[in-house]
Structures are given as C-alpha cells and as structure tokens.
Design an enzyme around this catalytic site. Sequence first.
Site, PDB file in Angstrom:
ATOM      1  N   ASP A  88       3.088   7.423   4.167  1.00  0.00           N
ATOM      2  CA  ASP A  88       2.348   6.423   2.962  1.00  0.00           C
ATOM      3  C   ASP A  88       3.682   5.682   2.340  1.00  0.00           C
ATOM      4  O   ASP A  88       4.778   6.160   2.347  1.00  0.00           O
ATOM      5  CB  ASP A  88       1.934   7.529   2.071  1.00  0.00           C
ATOM      6  CG  ASP A  88       1.047   6.670   0.922  1.00  0.00           C
ATOM      7  OD1 ASP A  88       0.778   5.584   1.165  1.00  0.00           O
ATOM      8  OD2 ASP A  88       0.853   7.028  -0.193  1.00  0.00           O
ATOM      9  N   GLU A  89       3.518   4.577   1.928  1.00  0.00           N
ATOM     10  CA  GLU A  89       4.271   3.714   1.251  1.00  0.00           C
ATOM     11  C   GLU A  89       5.423   3.500   2.228  1.00  0.00           C
ATOM     12  O   GLU A  89       6.744   3.617   1.591  1.00  0.00           O
ATOM     13  CB  GLU A  89       4.808   4.373  -0.184  1.00  0.00           C
ATOM     14  CG  GLU A  89       3.500   4.590  -1.072  1.00  0.00           C
ATOM     15  CD  GLU A  89       3.363   3.333  -1.815  1.00  0.00           C
ATOM     16  OE1 GLU A  89       3.665   2.350  -1.542  1.00  0.00           O
ATOM     17  OE2 GLU A  89       2.531   3.444  -2.939  1.00  0.00           O
TER      18      GLU A  89
ATOM     19  N   GLN B 281       4.877  -5.159  -1.597  1.00  0.00           N
ATOM     20  CA  GLN B 281       4.881  -4.123  -2.883  1.00  0.00           C
ATOM     21  C   GLN B 281       6.258  -3.480  -2.640  1.00  0.00           C
ATOM     22  O   GLN B 281       6.485  -2.244  -3.221  1.00  0.00           O
ATOM     23  CB  GLN B 281       3.814  -3.479  -2.756  1.00  0.00           C
ATOM     24  CG  GLN B 281       2.769  -4.061  -3.266  1.00  0.00           C
ATOM     25  CD  GLN B 281       1.475  -3.142  -3.448  1.00  0.00           C
ATOM     26  OE1 GLN B 281       1.401  -2.447  -4.462  1.00  0.00           O
ATOM     27  NE2 GLN B 281       0.688  -3.193  -2.524  1.00  0.00           N
TER      28      GLN B 281
ATOM     29  N   ARG C  70      -2.197  -5.045 -10.749  1.00  0.00           N
ATOM     30  CA  ARG C  70      -2.915  -3.926 -11.269  1.00  0.00           C
ATOM     31  C   ARG C  70      -4.530  -4.160 -11.884  1.00  0.00           C
ATOM     32  O   ARG C  70      -5.148  -3.268 -12.269  1.00  0.00           O
ATOM     33  CB  ARG C  70      -1.799  -3.138 -12.323  1.00  0.00           C
ATOM     34  CG  ARG C  70      -0.566  -2.950 -11.687  1.00  0.00           C
ATOM     35  CD  ARG C  70      -0.767  -1.978 -10.728  1.00  0.00           C
ATOM     36  NE  ARG C  70      -0.693  -2.744  -9.496  1.00  0.00           N
ATOM     37  CZ  ARG C  70      -0.936  -2.470  -8.255  1.00  0.00           C
ATOM     38  NH1 ARG C  70      -1.479  -1.069  -8.065  1.00  0.00           N
ATOM     39  NH2 ARG C  70      -0.700  -3.001  -7.121  1.00  0.00           N
TER      40      ARG C  70
ATOM     41  N   LYS D  17      -5.665   1.699   0.939  1.00  0.00           N
ATOM     42  CA  LYS D  17      -4.735   2.212   1.649  1.00  0.00           C
ATOM     43  C   LYS D  17      -4.585   3.764   1.708  1.00  0.00           C
ATOM     44  O   LYS D  17      -4.780   4.378   2.958  1.00  0.00           O
ATOM     45  CB  LYS D  17      -3.282   2.054   0.993  1.00  0.00           C
ATOM     46  CG  LYS D  17      -2.123   2.623   1.452  1.00  0.00           C
ATOM     47  CD  LYS D  17      -0.931   2.205   0.481  1.00  0.00           C
ATOM     48  CE  LYS D  17      -1.092   2.488  -1.116  1.00  0.00           C
ATOM     49  NZ  LYS D  17      -0.259   3.969  -1.093  1.00  0.00           N
ATOM     50  N   THR D  18      -4.923   4.208   0.689  1.00  0.00           N
ATOM     51  CA  THR D  18      -5.031   5.870   0.770  1.00  0.00           C
ATOM     52  C   THR D  18      -6.251   6.234   1.381  1.00  0.00           C
ATOM     53  O   THR D  18      -6.291   7.249   2.103  1.00  0.00           O
ATOM     54  CB  THR D  18      -5.134   6.575  -0.650  1.00  0.00           C
ATOM     55  OG1 THR D  18      -3.984   5.978  -1.414  1.00  0.00           O
ATOM     56  CG2 THR D  18      -5.007   7.958  -0.673  1.00  0.00           C
TER      57      THR D  18
END
Length: 721
Positions: free
Chosen positions: A220-221, A251, A606, A35-36
């Site tokens: 973002d997010e 998420q 994670r 994503k980043t």
Amino acid sequence: MDITKILDPLNDAQRLAVTAPSQAMLVLAGAGSGKTRVLVHRIAWQIQVEGLPAHSILAVTFTNKAAKEMRGRIENLLNLPAQALWIGTFHGIAHRLLRRHAKEAKLPETFQVMDSGDQLRVIKRLLNTLNMDDSRWPPREVQWYINAQKDEGIRAKHMVETADIHQRQMLRIYRSYEELCERSGLVDFAELLLRAHELLRDKTDVLDFYQRRFRQVHVDEFQDTNTIQYAWLRLLTEGRDNLFVVGDDDQSIYGWRGAKIENIYNFQKHYQNHQVIKLEQNYRSTGTILKAANNIIANNAGRMGKELWTDAGEGDKISLYAAFNEQDEAYFVVERIRAWVNEGGLRSDAAILYRSNAQSRQFEEKLMATGVPYRVYGGLRFFDRAEIKNALAFLRLLSNRDDDASFERVINTPTRGIGAKTLDDIRCIARDQGLSLWAAAIVLINQRSMTARATNALIGFLELIKQLAKQTEELGLYEKVKLVVEKSGLVELYQKEKMDKGEEKVENLEELVNAARLFNFDQDTQENLGELDMFLAHAALESGDNQADDYEDSVQLMTLHSAKGLEFKLVFLSGMEEGLFPSQQSVDDVSRLEEERRLCYVGMTRAMRQLYLTYAESRRLYGRESYPRPSRFLREIPGEYIQEVRMRATVSHPVTAVQPKASSLQATGSYKLGQRVSHAKFGEGVILQLEGSGAQERVQVNFKQAGVKWLMLAYAKLEVL
DNA sequence: TTGTTCCAGCTTTTT
DNA sequence: GCTGGAACAA
C-alpha cells in the site's frame, strides 16, 4: 462461492486490477479512487477464487491504522477471521522476521526495539561519552544522519574515510552507535528494516523459505517506500513477479524522510512484465474541487500522468477568503463552522488543515472561546509519555539487563540518591571495558571506591531490579506489569506531584496496566517469545492510539500531512501564503517545491463537498509581523472555480489603521457572522455571510423556516436579536 | 533536589 | 514570541 460480493462494488478499472492473474502490477490510484478497496478485494479474490491459502499472502502498509483497517475489511468481505494473513507495517513485518530468525540475524533473543525518542537519548549519551560538544554536533542531526544511512542500506563499515572532517566525525559517531546498540541488544526503527533486508540477502535458506511461502505480496502507498524497503520487497519477489503495488506519485509527500518516488519508475524497469492500471474515477469530491486540484498538480513535471474525474456533478465553487490577519482568519473559519453546524452539519465532518503545527493555536483559541468542541491530531502518543516510558524501562530491564537506554532512564527515577558522579563513573567503566551499564555498575561496587552512601544507593537499585525480576518470574503479563508499576515507586512519585498533572500520570500508569491485561498475544504466540517481550515490542511499534475517540462530536484539526488518507465534507485549507505554504525552506528547490504542490493537491482532495482556502494579509510569525504574498498555488487554480468571500465588516482593524468611513461602518456595525436576526416575512435566522458595502451590501441568512437567502441590507430591514 | 532563568530554535511524521 | 531543554543557584 459468492464472487459477486467481491466484484459487484467495483468499476471496470478496479475489477481489472482485482482479477488480474498473478504478475507484477502497478495500480496508480488517485485520491479517493478506491485504492484500499482494490487491495482488499484483490486479496479476497485470491483467497476465494484463486484458492490461495491465507498464509501465503503478505500485505504491507505504512501505518498500523491502515493495516488494521485492511484486515478488518478483508474479514468483513470474506466473513471469516483472517489471522493467517500476514498484514502489517514494514516495521512490524520486519520485526516478526527478526524475532523468528534472531540467531540468523545475529541478534540476541531478547533484543529490544527503540522508538525514535529512545534513539535520540542513546545518541545524546553517546556524544557525551565521546566527549563531543552537542552544540557542534546536534543530536537530532546525528540521528538524522544515521537513519539516512540505514535507509539507504549503508553501514558504517561500508563507508570510506574522507578528508572532510565533518564526515569523518559523523562516521565515527555512527560506528560507535552501532557498537553500542550491538552491546545493548537495541534495535532502532531503521535497523529493523536494514536487518530484515540483510537477513534475506545473506541467508539463502531463509529467503528461499519466504519466497516459497508468499505467493502474493501487496504493498500500500508504494510511493512512500524508501530504498531499503523496496530492496527488501525485491528480494522477496525476485524472479516471481508476484508484487502488487498500489500508489500515487501525485501524493508522495514524504520525500524528506527518505521516501523514493523513483521506486515507482524503478518498479517498471525491474519488473519487465508488469502491468499498469490507473484508477482515475473519484468517488469523494465534487467536479469543481477535482478540476482545481488537477490544475494545480499539472504544474509538476515528470508525473506518471493522471486526471481525476467524477460523475457526481460540479458542486459549489471553492471559496477563497483573504483575511486581514491570522486572528481574522481563525475567526472566519470558526464562524463558518458554526454556520455549518447551525445548518445541521456535524462538527466531525469539518476539518481545519494547516501546513505547520504552530498554526493550530490560533484556531484552538477561537474554538475554545466560542465553545466549539475540537480535536487536534498529532502530539504526544500514549506510549511516548514520560511516565509510561519509565514504567516500560523497568520492564525492559527485567527482560534484558544490558539495555543501557532503560538503565539510564530509571537508575535515579524515582530519585534514590544516585547522582551524576556515580553515573559518570559507571559510564566510564562501561566505555573502558566494553561493558553494559549494568555490568559496569557491578564492577564499580566491587571496586569499593565510592562512599558508603552512594554504594548503598546503587546496590539498592540493582537489588530492586533483581527483586522485581524474581517476584514476577512466574506471573502472567498483566500481574507482571501491575507489580512493577506498584513496586517501582513511580506511582508514589507522581502522586506527590502537585496539581492534576501528577494525577493524570498515575491514571496513565493504570491505563498501562490495563493495556497489559487486554493485550492479545495469541496472534503472535508462534513467535515463541515471552509475553513481556511481545508487549514491549508492541509498545514501541504501535505508539498507541493517540486519539482515544472522545465521544463528543468535534471539529478536526491537523496538518496537511496527517490528513492524507482521510476525507471530510467541509475542509478549510488555511495559511495559503508564500513562505508558509509553500514553506520558505522549499521555495528555492524545484523538487521540494513540487512536493509542497503535491501536499496542496492532497489537502484539496480531502474535501468532499465544500473547500475553503484562506490566507492572511498580515501574520505574526516568530514574534514579528510579516506581510506575506498569497500562495502561488492560489494562482494555479483557474478563476472560474473560485469565489471570493468577503467578511470585512467584522474585521477588527488595529487602532493605527485608517478610520473606515462612518457610513459603511454604520450599515454593518451590528451585523456579524453568526448574529441572530429577524425578518418581517422570513422570521428568525442566522447570518452566514456578508458581502459588498454601502448600498450594495448583502447578507446571507439561514432562516429557520425559509432556509438560506441572500438579502440586500438596505431593503431587508433586519432586526438584530 | 528543586525551582528559576536563560537560550536556542522554529516544517512536515510514522515506525 | 513562545516553548522546551539545559544550566544554574539556593
């Protein structure tokens, strides 16, 4: 121009997103799908290939950490500094706008930012002046109420009086709170966002300027945005469709603090010409972990729909451990970590995750007892510490005499003989005449109604602030902070405190002076604001790296929420019990339960290589013994991905328990996890696991030379070392 | 002003 | 059952 550097590290879907022409874009990025990377490369692409100037790009994140990381990676990729880029948190960017346009936003130039602790204190004091019983009106509830209104863009003046008494009182408090903040030049976090929104909404020239300026807006997010944040984004990109958002509906775990997952759906309605790109290839976890996580999240209704996959292979099964109690759970986890380290693993690659902070203690105790270094995330941050807040309060008063929150904080800290009575009188005058506490104090002195002693004490305080202001007028930030810390009497106060507690506080104050010395205000000098005010805003908006990287390699302990965005080779998801996870408060409500499920999904994803799920059959909670059932989430994972681990031989049964059969105890009595043993053929090793009982009992041993082996205890003839 | 006792509360957290 | 904050006594 080297575009291969931008495009080569990307897969097809990522490349599509990065190179898409300017348009509304929704990138649904699963956990660990890069994503980043997409955001970073997208911005680099726009600057280097599309030729957009850096200052025409805006990127918004939720945390300072994410913003910092993004800036760093962009600079790295472009190989040049990217100061002109506007990258920051929603609150940081809003603050910047308000500083630049303080007048248009109807704020005093020297307005101060309150963090939530400051806000709570202000509310407590307000309830006092309103003569409201704070057991009937818990300050936390009031704070929650006010912020919830602001998050929805609702001001007190928008609200209508209702018949409901509770509602009416809340509204009354809200109104007084707004007045008080106005009078004191104080702005809380929610207010930053709301004001910034109103600024763009009401000042068309300001809006016009920024609409022209920002040719691309990145978020973002996105699933974590609340109503007012999204409304602000819409204003900024109205009619241009230049909004590029990255997020993952699976998420979304911050619904409870106002995040609106619906913003993702609304985005698709509002931006008709948008494109959706899904990133589903995962570069983090094993196939088994992903399949298990997919199975869990599939139980949620109304998803955008997304299935993570990897080409990295299946990997090990997920281990499930049913602990006897929470002690045993901690013991098991710590032993596994020791085994991991014995095999050459790094402690920092192992994480213990839990639903609630209270669970960390059992793990900390066991880790401490076995001498395993660990680090707990969360907790007090640097700028949240009382001694730091006190020093900052002095500094704020220098900048803005009307800052009531700061005034109240230090008027008698260190103690200078100003008691509750005097303070009460000041508050009364302030309330009756609509003055700040500072102004009210002057009125009170002039009334000459107090004893000489109290009057002198009060004059002493006002003089101290005036003195400090005068002395520091011509000084730079560092010298200013240094002088204030020295002359405020705080150092002497903490030096007197017994034990090393006080010593630590003095050190923290020194650290504050040091932070001022290192403070880099170049970045924002354009804001034509004093260094001091910039520093104070910085202190409120970035509560400080709360985990100063200690150099020792240590196990990571944190809540599931704070684990979001991180990854670890070895992950323990503890307390998988009904009532704990999902939490009791969430089980009756479908949407809250689904959020818990997403939290579980976040936690599992994670793990890079090995995932352990643990639960306790009995747990001491709030002083009572409870016998929770295993979490429903465990049942949502197909059995084929799970391997049950047993370690019963090491369980310390309570005295009341039925005596175990002598034979089975004998066999295992001396064999424990981490026990060093010797084998005739394989040499020395350490026990990693125990399984079965009686003649079937097996142990897994990590031998120094021969590696990891399973052995039948009955035949192995192990020698305990 | 300081130390003690009592009492409520008890997911999750960033800004 | 523990913790943090507030009320209370000395």
